[in-house]
Enzyme design. Structure first.
Site: not given
Ligand SMILES: Nc1ncnc2c1ncn2[C@@H]1O[C@H](COP(=O)(O)OP(=O)(O)OP(=O)(O)O)[C@@H](O)[C@H]1O
Ligand SMILES: [Mg+2]
Length: 313
Positions: A222, A224-227, A253-254
């Site tokens: 993962s 963040g906002a970048e997917g 993340g969870d």
């Protein structure tokens, strides 16, 4: 519906304190305080329950302050298989100022001795069979070694469970060696575990191949906002989340991990699995908490997720 066990070895009571502005060294008055039972495995369990699955929750819980956890488990219908250890579960204090700045103060938590570690192993030997998967999420408490975690994961695998792991640092490094079915590091966590500061797509793919040979079927990275980048036996996929206004990234993340398990255990297609999981994670960031509160909003977020094959240059 799947039957899923989540393990939180180092849970926490999250105490959020809202205040206009933090003045260090002064008497500060808070506008509101909220306490809730947390920890990554407990969070994952709640999202999975929202998705209709049956949950058992386990790990180590301080015997002196279990009330908030026990109330949550009763309310959500979770089977409580936490081993009680002497002392208090730690508190993680979040000082939330009006301008959005958050200061975290994370407590140490109880020391978990060898007897408690043995008690958890024995408990899991008894209760784990019959579950479709186990999620092991979060950090290790004091007294628990990365090697112990590795042995635990190996044992859970031998009991026939699909093992999903979300941790960091030495625990992630040791855990990867056990060859869990699925791992969900963020890019920094994976870079640290692999001793590789820069994670190009080619590096990620090479890591996925190496981990695959060790038994890791799904590497979900993962960012963040970048997917999300997802490497498995199927062609690798990338998901780009829709643009959302961020209320709090707690539980993102969870939520992604819960969504991935949901799709895989429900035998949804890979693209659909990643799309829904990414939408669930995006939904988490739009709220102060997390969880599936609005099915229509989730459907709309899913439509905004872009999933495409990851092509190595
Ligand atoms: N600003 C955002 N907008 C949309 N989606 C987001 C945003 N931030 C995070 N997400 C989603 O949540 C997923 C997980 O976020 P992230 O990579 O930050 O996880 P993490 O570092 O493991 O976080 P956590 O602190 O919850 O463990 C991302 O892959 C993405 O799908
Ligand atoms: Mg994480």
């Amino acid at each position: 519906m799947a039957k899923i066990l989540t393990l939180t070895l180092n849970p926490a009571l999250d105490l959020t304190v809202q205040l206009t502005r933090l003045e260090p060294g002064q008497v500060n008055r808070s506008e509101a305080m909220h306490t809730h039972a947390a920890g990554k495995g407990v969070n994952v369990a709640q999202v999975l329950a929202d998705l209709g699955h049956q949950l058992t929750v386990s790990g180590f819980l301080g015997a002196d302050n279990p009330q908030a956890f026990e109330a949550l488990f009763a309310r959500r219908g979770f089977v409580d298989a936490f081993v009680r250890v002497p002392g208090e579960t730690r508190s993680n204090i979040k000082l939330a100022e009006q301008d959005g700045r958050i200061t975290d103060l994370n407590g140490p938590g109880p020391e978990v001795d060898a007897a408690a570690q043995q008690a958890l192993l024995e408990c899991l030997e008894r209760i784990a069979p019959g579950h479709d998967a186990v999620v092991v999420a979060g950090s290790l408490p004091r007294g628990v070694s990365p090697q112990w975690l590795q042995a635990l994961l190996t044992r859970l695998k031998a009991l026939g469970l699909k093992v999903a792991l979300d941790t960091s640092g030495e625990a992630l490094r040791a855990g990867l060696a056990a060859g869990p079915w699925l791992v969900k590091p963020n890019t920094e966590e994976l870079a640290e575990a692999l001793d590789c500061p820069l994670l190009s797509l080619a590096t990620q793919a090479a890591a996925a191949r190496r981990l695959h040979a060790q038994g890791v079927e799904h590497l979900v990275i993962s960012h963040g906002a970048e997917g999300v980048n997802w490497f498995s036996a199927a062609p690798a996929l990338q998901a780009l989340p829709p643009k959302v206004s961020v209320a709090s990234t707690v539980g993102a993340g969870d939520s992604l991990l819960a969504g991935m398990l949901h799709g895989l255990l429900s035998a949804h297609g890979f693209e659909q699995t990643l799309r829904t999981a990414t939408a669930i994670a995006a939904m988490a960031v739009t709220q102060i908490g997390f969880g599936i509160t609005d099915a229509a909003q989730l459907a709309q977020l899913e439509q905004g997720v872009r999933v495409h094959p990851l092509i190595e240059q």
